[in-house]
Scaffold this active site. Sequence first.
Site, PDB file in Angstrom:
ATOM      1  N   PHE A  81       0.817  -1.215   0.000  1.00 14.94           N
ATOM      2  CA  PHE A  81       0.000   0.000   0.000  1.00 14.94           C
ATOM      3  C   PHE A  81       0.853   1.269   0.000  1.00 14.94           C
ATOM      4  O   PHE A  81       0.357   2.344  -0.342  1.00 14.94           O
ATOM      5  CB  PHE A  81      -0.857   0.088   1.285  1.00 14.94           C
ATOM      6  CG  PHE A  81      -1.913  -0.952   1.433  1.00 14.94           C
ATOM      7  CD1 PHE A  81      -3.078  -0.876   0.708  1.00 14.94           C
ATOM      8  CD2 PHE A  81      -1.752  -2.006   2.323  1.00 14.94           C
ATOM      9  CE1 PHE A  81      -4.087  -1.821   0.854  1.00 14.94           C
ATOM     10  CE2 PHE A  81      -2.741  -2.958   2.483  1.00 14.94           C
ATOM     11  CZ  PHE A  81      -3.908  -2.872   1.750  1.00 14.94           C
ATOM     12  N   SER A 125      -5.204   1.396  -9.090  1.00 18.59           N
ATOM     13  CA  SER A 125      -6.299   2.357  -9.051  1.00 18.59           C
ATOM     14  C   SER A 125      -7.024   2.386 -10.384  1.00 18.59           C
ATOM     15  O   SER A 125      -6.414   2.157 -11.443  1.00 18.59           O
ATOM     16  CB  SER A 125      -5.691   3.734  -8.771  1.00 18.59           C
ATOM     17  OG  SER A 125      -6.618   4.749  -9.046  1.00 18.59           O
ATOM     18  N   TYR A 150       0.542  11.293  -9.967  1.00 17.63           N
ATOM     19  CA  TYR A 150       0.165  10.201  -9.052  1.00 17.63           C
ATOM     20  C   TYR A 150      -0.367   9.007  -9.851  1.00 17.63           C
ATOM     21  O   TYR A 150       0.072   7.869  -9.679  1.00 17.63           O
ATOM     22  CB  TYR A 150      -0.907  10.675  -8.045  1.00 17.63           C
ATOM     23  CG  TYR A 150      -1.628   9.503  -7.428  1.00 17.63           C
ATOM     24  CD1 TYR A 150      -0.990   8.694  -6.484  1.00 17.63           C
ATOM     25  CD2 TYR A 150      -2.914   9.141  -7.851  1.00 17.63           C
ATOM     26  CE1 TYR A 150      -1.640   7.573  -5.964  1.00 17.63           C
ATOM     27  CE2 TYR A 150      -3.555   8.034  -7.331  1.00 17.63           C
ATOM     28  CZ  TYR A 150      -2.918   7.252  -6.393  1.00 17.63           C
ATOM     29  OH  TYR A 150      -3.537   6.129  -5.889  1.00 17.63           O
ATOM     30  N   LYS A 154       0.991   4.776 -10.844  1.00 15.11           N
ATOM     31  CA  LYS A 154       0.277   3.488 -10.807  1.00 15.11           C
ATOM     32  C   LYS A 154       0.406   2.774 -12.156  1.00 15.11           C
ATOM     33  O   LYS A 154       0.628   1.568 -12.212  1.00 15.11           O
ATOM     34  CB  LYS A 154      -1.204   3.696 -10.461  1.00 15.11           C
ATOM     35  CG  LYS A 154      -1.455   4.255  -9.069  1.00 15.11           C
ATOM     36  CD  LYS A 154      -1.004   3.299  -7.977  1.00 15.11           C
ATOM     37  CE  LYS A 154      -1.261   3.840  -6.590  1.00 15.11           C
ATOM     38  NZ  LYS A 154      -0.604   3.092  -5.524  1.00 15.11           N
ATOM     39  N   PHE A 179     -11.645   1.352  -6.954  1.00 15.91           N
ATOM     40  CA  PHE A 179     -12.444   2.463  -7.445  1.00 15.91           C
ATOM     41  C   PHE A 179     -12.452   3.520  -6.336  1.00 15.91           C
ATOM     42  O   PHE A 179     -11.388   3.989  -5.967  1.00 15.91           O
ATOM     43  CB  PHE A 179     -13.789   1.953  -8.000  1.00 15.91           C
ATOM     44  CG  PHE A 179     -13.534   1.416  -9.395  1.00 15.91           C
ATOM     45  CD1 PHE A 179     -12.737   0.280  -9.580  1.00 15.91           C
ATOM     46  CD2 PHE A 179     -13.953   2.092 -10.522  1.00 15.91           C
ATOM     47  CE1 PHE A 179     -12.392  -0.169 -10.862  1.00 15.91           C
ATOM     48  CE2 PHE A 179     -13.629   1.650 -11.803  1.00 15.91           C
ATOM     49  CZ  PHE A 179     -12.851   0.519 -11.969  1.00 15.91           C
ATOM     50  N   ASN A 180     -13.559   3.936  -5.773  1.00 14.02           N
ATOM     51  CA  ASN A 180     -13.489   5.016  -4.768  1.00 14.02           C
ATOM     52  C   ASN A 180     -13.780   4.485  -3.374  1.00 14.02           C
ATOM     53  O   ASN A 180     -14.956   4.394  -2.987  1.00 14.02           O
ATOM     54  CB  ASN A 180     -14.460   6.140  -5.144  1.00 14.02           C
ATOM     55  CG  ASN A 180     -13.978   6.959  -6.328  1.00 14.02           C
ATOM     56  OD1 ASN A 180     -13.734   6.423  -7.404  1.00 14.02           O
ATOM     57  ND2 ASN A 180     -13.805   8.245  -6.148  1.00 14.02           N
ATOM     58  N   ASN A 200     -10.555  14.400  -1.072  1.00 11.70           N
ATOM     59  CA  ASN A 200     -11.578  13.476  -1.553  1.00 11.70           C
ATOM     60  C   ASN A 200     -12.954  13.829  -0.995  1.00 11.70           C
ATOM     61  O   ASN A 200     -13.075  14.475   0.049  1.00 11.70           O
ATOM     62  CB  ASN A 200     -11.194  12.029  -1.194  1.00 11.70           C
ATOM     63  CG  ASN A 200      -9.893  11.617  -1.859  1.00 11.70           C
ATOM     64  OD1 ASN A 200      -8.883  11.453  -1.203  1.00 11.70           O
ATOM     65  ND2 ASN A 200      -9.911  11.500  -3.174  1.00 11.70           N
ATOM     66  N   ARG A 232     -19.296   8.222  -9.672  1.00 10.94           N
ATOM     67  CA  ARG A 232     -18.181   7.347  -9.294  1.00 10.94           C
ATOM     68  C   ARG A 232     -18.723   6.063  -8.678  1.00 10.94           C
ATOM     69  O   ARG A 232     -19.857   6.009  -8.206  1.00 10.94           O
ATOM     70  CB  ARG A 232     -17.292   8.018  -8.227  1.00 10.94           C
ATOM     71  CG  ARG A 232     -16.568   9.267  -8.685  1.00 10.94           C
ATOM     72  CD  ARG A 232     -15.444   8.932  -9.654  1.00 10.94           C
ATOM     73  NE  ARG A 232     -14.714  10.120 -10.074  1.00 10.94           N
ATOM     74  CZ  ARG A 232     -15.058  10.897 -11.112  1.00 10.94           C
ATOM     75  NH1 ARG A 232     -16.137  10.611 -11.832  1.00 10.94           N
ATOM     76  NH2 ARG A 232     -14.332  11.942 -11.440  1.00 10.94           N
ATOM     77  N   ARG A 295     -13.449  20.691 -11.437  1.00 16.08           N
ATOM     78  CA  ARG A 295     -12.058  20.514 -11.010  1.00 16.08           C
ATOM     79  C   ARG A 295     -11.299  19.914 -12.191  1.00 16.08           C
ATOM     80  O   ARG A 295     -11.771  18.961 -12.811  1.00 16.08           O
ATOM     81  CB  ARG A 295     -12.028  19.569  -9.800  1.00 16.08           C
ATOM     82  CG  ARG A 295     -10.671  19.284  -9.230  1.00 16.08           C
ATOM     83  CD  ARG A 295     -10.772  18.477  -7.934  1.00 16.08           C
ATOM     84  NE  ARG A 295     -11.155  17.085  -8.123  1.00 16.08           N
ATOM     85  CZ  ARG A 295     -11.242  16.185  -7.151  1.00 16.08           C
ATOM     86  NH1 ARG A 295     -10.997  16.524  -5.897  1.00 16.08           N
ATOM     87  NH2 ARG A 295     -11.591  14.949  -7.398  1.00 16.08           N
TER      88      ARG A 295
END
Length: 342
Positions: A81, A125, A150, A154, A179-180, A200, A232, A295
Site C-alpha cells: 500500500f 487504481s 500520481y 500506478k 475504485f473510490n 476526496n 463514481r 475541477r
Amino acid sequence: MKKVLVTGGAGYIGSHTVLSLLKDGYNVVVIDDLSNSSRESLTRVEALAQRKVEFIHASLLDYDKLCAAFTTHQFDSVIHFAGLKAVGESIEKPLEYYYTNLVSTLNLCQCMLKFSVNKLVFSSSATVYGQGASVPYTEDLPLGRAASPYGQTKVMIEQILQEIVASKTGLQVASLRYFNPIGADISGQIGEDPLGIPNNLMPFIAQVAVGKRDKLAIFGGDYPTEDGTCERDYIHVSDLAKGHIKALKWLGEQHHSLYEAFNLGTGTPYSVLGIVKAFIEYTGVDINFDIVKRRDGDLAAFWADSSKAKAILGWQCKYTLADMMKDTWRWQSNNPNGYPNV
Ligand code: NAD
Ligand code: WQD
C-alpha cells in the site's frame, strides 16, 4: 500461520486490511514511515482483533531497513500500500511522487526477489484506465495515460511489475484496481484521517457534518450525467480489505510467474449529489453545499465491471450505500479530529 508484510499498513486502506488479516488468522508485519498516518491506527486494530501486529517504523526508500525486515522475518507474501496518493499535490510535486512511489516499489521488488518471497498484492487504481476508456471499465482495457503524476506512478508500476513477471523471476502479482474507497470499520474505531483539507469527497462531507468545514464545494454541475454532477463507483473500505484476503488466498494456490489485474468496485455509480443526499438521509445530519466550477482532470463518470474478481477470486461486496454513510459518520463523529497525536 502465514506471515504477511504489509507496506503502508498504518494508512486508511492498510489499517482496515490489517484488521481483516488478523481476524483471518494471518501474522502481520507492517512497515510504514507514518508520513500520512498515525501509529494509533494499528494500536486500535490490535485492540479490535485482540492480536498483535509487528510494526517497523521505516520508509521503503531505505533499502537497508527494508532488507532487514526480510532478514528478520520469513514472509509468505507482501501487500504493498505504501506510497503518496494526493492527486493535486502530485501535480505540484511530480518528482517527489515519481521518486517515492517508484523507488519504494523497486526496493520492495529487489528485496522480494533476493529473499525469494514471490507473492505480491499491489494497490492500483481505476485511474490507470486513463481518459476516454469506455465504461464500465474491464481489466482487458489497455493501461491509459492517467490525468496526474500520481496516476502515472500506478500505470508505470503496473508496467514494471508486468515486465518483472515476464522475465520469469517467479514473481506472482495481483494488482487490485480500487475504485473510490469510502466508509470505515463498523466499530467506528478506525477510518480515514486525512492531513489538512481533504481532497476526496467523503472525508470532506464528513468534516462538514462534524462542523470542521463550512460547506462542501461540488465541483461541476454541468457534466453529461443524470443530475449534472460526476458519477463514481464508491466501495466500502471493509469490502476492499476483504478483496486483499481473497487475492492472497488465490495467489497461495498459484505456482508459476503471473500477473493479473482485478477491478474492485461495486459496479454501481452514484453522483456527487446522490452521495450528499444519501449521507443526509442515512445519518440525519444536514450538509451545506454549493455547486462550483469543475475541477481539472475529473472525468464525468466511471465505474467498475468487477466480474473478474468475482469469478476468479470469489470476491463480492457485501456493504450497502447506507453502510458506507453510517460507518463514515460513526468514525467521524466518534473521532472529530481523527486520531489523537499520541
Ligand atoms: P494512506 O496515505 O492512508 O496510506 C498509505 C500509507 O503509506 C500511509 O500510512 C503512509 O504513511 C505510508 N507511506 C507513504 N510513503 C511511504 C514510504 N515511502 N515508506 C513507507 N510508508 C510509506 O492511503 P490509502 O488511501 O490507504 O491508500 C493506500 C494505497 O492505495 C496507496 O498506494 C494508494 O495510492 C492506493 N489507492 C488509494 C485509493 C484511495 O482513494 N484511497 C484509491 C486507489 C488506490
Ligand atoms: C469524487 C467526486 C469530485 C471533493 C481520486 C483519484 C483516484 C483515486 C480516488 C487513488 C469527483 C467530487 C470531490 C470535493 C467534489 N485515488 N468532489 N468536492 O477524483 O474520483 O478519485 O481518489 O488512486 O485516483 O483521482 O475521488 O473523492 O476526489 O472525488 O465535488 O470537495 O467528488 O469532483 O466527482 P476521484 P474524489
